[in-house]
Enzyme design. Structure first.
Site, PDB file in Angstrom:
ATOM      1  N   PHE A 127       0.854  -1.190   0.000  1.00  0.00           N
ATOM      2  CA  PHE A 127       0.000   0.000   0.000  1.00  0.00           C
ATOM      3  C   PHE A 127       0.885   1.232   0.000  1.00  0.00           C
ATOM      4  CE2 PHE A 127      -1.706   3.517   2.479  1.00  0.00           C
ATOM      5  CZ  PHE A 127      -2.867   3.812   1.773  1.00  0.00           C
ATOM      6  N   GLU A 182       7.163  -7.469   7.063  1.00  0.00           N
ATOM      7  CA  GLU A 182       6.262  -6.385   6.698  1.00  0.00           C
ATOM      8  C   GLU A 182       6.636  -5.162   7.527  1.00  0.00           C
ATOM      9  OE1 GLU A 182       2.407  -9.217   5.709  1.00  0.00           O
ATOM     10  OE2 GLU A 182       2.509  -8.187   7.630  1.00  0.00           O
ATOM     11  N   ARG A 224      -5.654  12.362  17.978  1.00  0.00           N
ATOM     12  CA  ARG A 224      -4.927  11.383  17.177  1.00  0.00           C
ATOM     13  C   ARG A 224      -5.877  10.241  16.852  1.00  0.00           C
ATOM     14  NH1 ARG A 224      -0.604  13.503  14.721  1.00  0.00           N
ATOM     15  NH2 ARG A 224       0.813  14.537  16.179  1.00  0.00           N
ATOM     16  N   ALA A 250       5.319  18.786  16.187  1.00  0.00           N
ATOM     17  CA  ALA A 250       6.098  17.860  15.364  1.00  0.00           C
ATOM     18  C   ALA A 250       5.437  17.715  14.008  1.00  0.00           C
ATOM     19  CB  ALA A 250       6.201  16.494  16.049  1.00  0.00           C
ATOM     20  N   GLY A 310      10.191  -2.083  15.312  1.00  0.00           N
ATOM     21  CA  GLY A 310       9.645  -3.395  14.974  1.00  0.00           C
ATOM     22  C   GLY A 310       8.837  -3.398  13.692  1.00  0.00           C
ATOM     23  N   GLU A 358      10.803   4.811  10.506  1.00  0.00           N
ATOM     24  CA  GLU A 358      10.664   6.214  10.896  1.00  0.00           C
ATOM     25  C   GLU A 358      11.735   6.640  11.892  1.00  0.00           C
ATOM     26  OE1 GLU A 358       7.438   9.390  12.759  1.00  0.00           O
ATOM     27  OE2 GLU A 358       6.985   7.257  12.839  1.00  0.00           O
ATOM     28  N   GLU A 401      -4.998  23.338   6.612  1.00  0.00           N
ATOM     29  CA  GLU A 401      -6.455  23.462   6.488  1.00  0.00           C
ATOM     30  C   GLU A 401      -7.224  22.536   7.436  1.00  0.00           C
ATOM     31  OE1 GLU A 401      -9.974  23.079   3.114  1.00  0.00           O
ATOM     32  OE2 GLU A 401      -7.903  22.627   2.577  1.00  0.00           O
ATOM     33  N   GLU A 409      -6.064  20.968  10.251  1.00  0.00           N
ATOM     34  CA  GLU A 409      -5.267  20.746  11.457  1.00  0.00           C
ATOM     35  C   GLU A 409      -5.870  21.555  12.601  1.00  0.00           C
ATOM     36  OE1 GLU A 409      -0.513  20.418  12.335  1.00  0.00           O
ATOM     37  OE2 GLU A 409      -1.171  22.060  11.049  1.00  0.00           O
TER      38      GLU A 409
END
Length: 193
Positions: A28, A51, A77, A89, A128, A132, A151, A153
């Site tokens: 994906f 993966e 979140r 961040a 794992g 990132e 826009e 956020e």
């Protein structure tokens, strides 16, 4: 800077742990994430599937005000379906350095610009399942301006003494890993002054 002999020896011996990529496919690919499935050969010769998520990286800023308080934000979140307390961040955009990302995110999310920047550390927050990395910065000599939120956020800003944030971390009220690590690094940085 001297190299720690024990760490150097561990680094050299880790070659025996390497996994060889035999094939790789994108499962994906979205605006933010690229989910990959690789076939690898383990050190013992067996072949398995790995993966993982490819991420462009991010930068996080600990904004420290002149009075010793830190500037925090609260934002929703979606993966955990709740609001979290965290430092500003954002992801690194193509062609941007981590420092440029930190400066942009501080301005966009808080309206502040910093006169002094200190790189604190780099963390790998999900080893794992993702590549990132997040580069953490301390921003000081802050000058306030206007937020320039994206826009879609929504963030609420507030300030607290660093000691209060540390208490919230100890009580489990602040659980965002980058914020926790940033707070500890800034606490050590200030103690060393």
């Amino acid at each position: 800077m001297s190299i720690d002999p024990a760490l150097h020896a561990l680094s050299e011996s880790s070659e025996r742990l390497n996994e060889a990529t035999l094939s790789s496919e994108s499962v994906f690919k979205g605006r933010l994430l690229d989910v990959r499935r690789d076939k690898v050969r383990l050190p013992g010769g067996a072949e398995v599937t790995r993966e993982y998520v490819v991420h462009p990286g991010a930068a996080m800023v600990v904004p420290l005000l002149a009075d010793g308080q830190v500037l925090l934000e609260r934002q929703y979140r979606y993966p955990l379906h709740r609001a979290f307390i965290e430092f500003p961040a954002g992801k690194i955009d193509p062609g941007e350095s981590p420092r440029q990302t930190a400066e942009r995110e501080l301005l966009e999310e808080t309206g502040y610009r910093a006169g002094k920047w200190t790189e604190l550390t780099t963390i790998h927050n999900a080893i794992g399942y993702s590549d990132e990395r997040i580069v953490l910065y301390l921003a000081e000599d802050l000058v306030v301006g206007d937020q320039e939120l994206d826009e879609h956020e929504f963030v609420e800003l507030f300030t607290v003494p660093l000691a209060q944030l540390m208490a919230w971390i100890a009580s489990g009220d602040v659980t965002d890993v980058k914020t926790i690590i940033g707070a500890f690094f800034v606490q050590q940085h200030l103690a060393a002054r």
